[in-house]
Write a protein that holds these residues in place. Structure first.
Motif, mmCIF file in Angstrom:
data_model
loop_
_atom_site.group_PDB
_atom_site.id
_atom_site.type_symbol
_atom_site.label_atom_id
_atom_site.label_comp_id
_atom_site.label_asym_id
_atom_site.label_seq_id
_atom_site.Cartn_x
_atom_site.Cartn_y
_atom_site.Cartn_z
ATOM 1 N N PHE A 8 -29.963 -76.949 94.176
ATOM 2 C CA PHE A 8 -29.663 -76.554 92.793
ATOM 3 C C PHE A 8 -30.233 -77.540 91.801
ATOM 4 O O PHE A 8 -30.967 -77.176 90.901
ATOM 5 N N VAL A 73 -26.051 -77.409 95.667
ATOM 6 C CA VAL A 73 -25.112 -76.299 95.821
ATOM 7 C C VAL A 73 -25.301 -75.672 97.191
ATOM 8 O O VAL A 73 -26.424 -75.327 97.568
ATOM 9 N N ARG A 99 -20.588 -72.675 96.599
ATOM 10 C CA ARG A 99 -20.680 -71.543 95.667
ATOM 11 C C ARG A 99 -19.288 -71.087 95.237
ATOM 12 O O ARG A 99 -19.047 -70.809 94.059
ATOM 13 N N ILE A 102 -17.665 -73.329 92.560
ATOM 14 C CA ILE A 102 -18.141 -73.066 91.206
ATOM 15 C C ILE A 102 -17.423 -71.852 90.622
ATOM 16 O O ILE A 102 -16.968 -71.865 89.475
#
Length: 235
Positions: A8, A73, A99, A102
């Protein structure tokens, strides 16, 4: 360090470019849904602002030699909500968000607080300090084992137990230290740590367990409030 599905943010704030954050847009994430897009872009923005302040705080404290954070990420949709800090093979600090982590946050302040907390672990040299604690614990149990006539595999088991115990004795205090400095990093980055710490309201409370991995949620929330008050921030 485990393998990650997708990079990421790479080379966050490298030494040669103070604002040289390279971020892969959320639109390029494999399999991203329209519902995920806003949160992913928010994470990208938070990474930039908190990353800058984390690096600045790291350079101010000078406890570690490498302050160039990398943010990754893990896009595996099956990975549970989690965020943690580690080091790569060059001792560069790495912060990893899954993921689902987040997506589990409700606002930029919560993302910033979690990121600030993880960055604080590195700024405070917690990995090095835990390694030292493990060595000290192993040495103590080594001496105790030898006093009881242990050798070979039995002595190795005692050394391993000593290392694990001495790490666990200090781990909750390290979490509170990271909460305190994470509050400061979050605030200095322009986010509200009091709003960010509301994430604790939605996660299981570990309670005050002997040799637990985390302190009670109430203790963590209180240290955020106390630190925020010192910064002039009130609810």
């Amino acid at each position: 360090m485990r393998h990650f599905i997708f990079l990421f943010a790479s080379l966050l704030l490298s030494a040669c470019a103070a604002d040289g954050l390279r971020v892969i847009p959320a639109a390029d994430w494999p399999g991203i849904t329209p519902e995920e897009m806003p949160r992913a872009e928010t994470f990208r923005s938070v990474s930039q602002t908190v990353g800058k302040e984390a690096r600045a705080e790291c350079l101010r404290q000078r406890r570690v030699s490498n302050c160039d954070f990398t943010i990754l990420v893990d896009l595996d949709p099956r990975a549970e909500a989690n965020a943690f800090q580690t080091l790569d093979d060059k001792d560069q600090p790495v912060i990893i968000f899954t993921r689902s982590m987040i997506q589990s946050t409700k606002n930029p302040d919560e993302l910033a607080f979690v990121m600030g907390h993880e960055a604080a672990h590195h700024v405070l040299a917690h990995i090095d300090r835990q390694s030292q604690n493990a060595q000290e614990g192993a040495a103590i149990f080594d001496r105790l084992g030898k006093l009881h006539g242990e050798d070979g595999a039995d002595l190795e088991r005692s050394q391993k137990l000593g290392a694990e115990v001495n790490v666990q004795v200090n781990v909750k205090e390290f979490e509170l230290e990271a909460d305190r400095l994470g509050t400061i990093i979050t605030y200095n980055a322009g986010y509200n740590p009091l709003i960010g710490a509301k994430y604790f309201d939605r996660i299981p409370d570990p309670g005050d367990q002997f040799l637990g991995t985390h302190p009670p949620n109430a203790a963590r929330i209180q240290i955020v409030k106390d630190t925020a008050r010192q910064l002039g921030l009130t609810e």
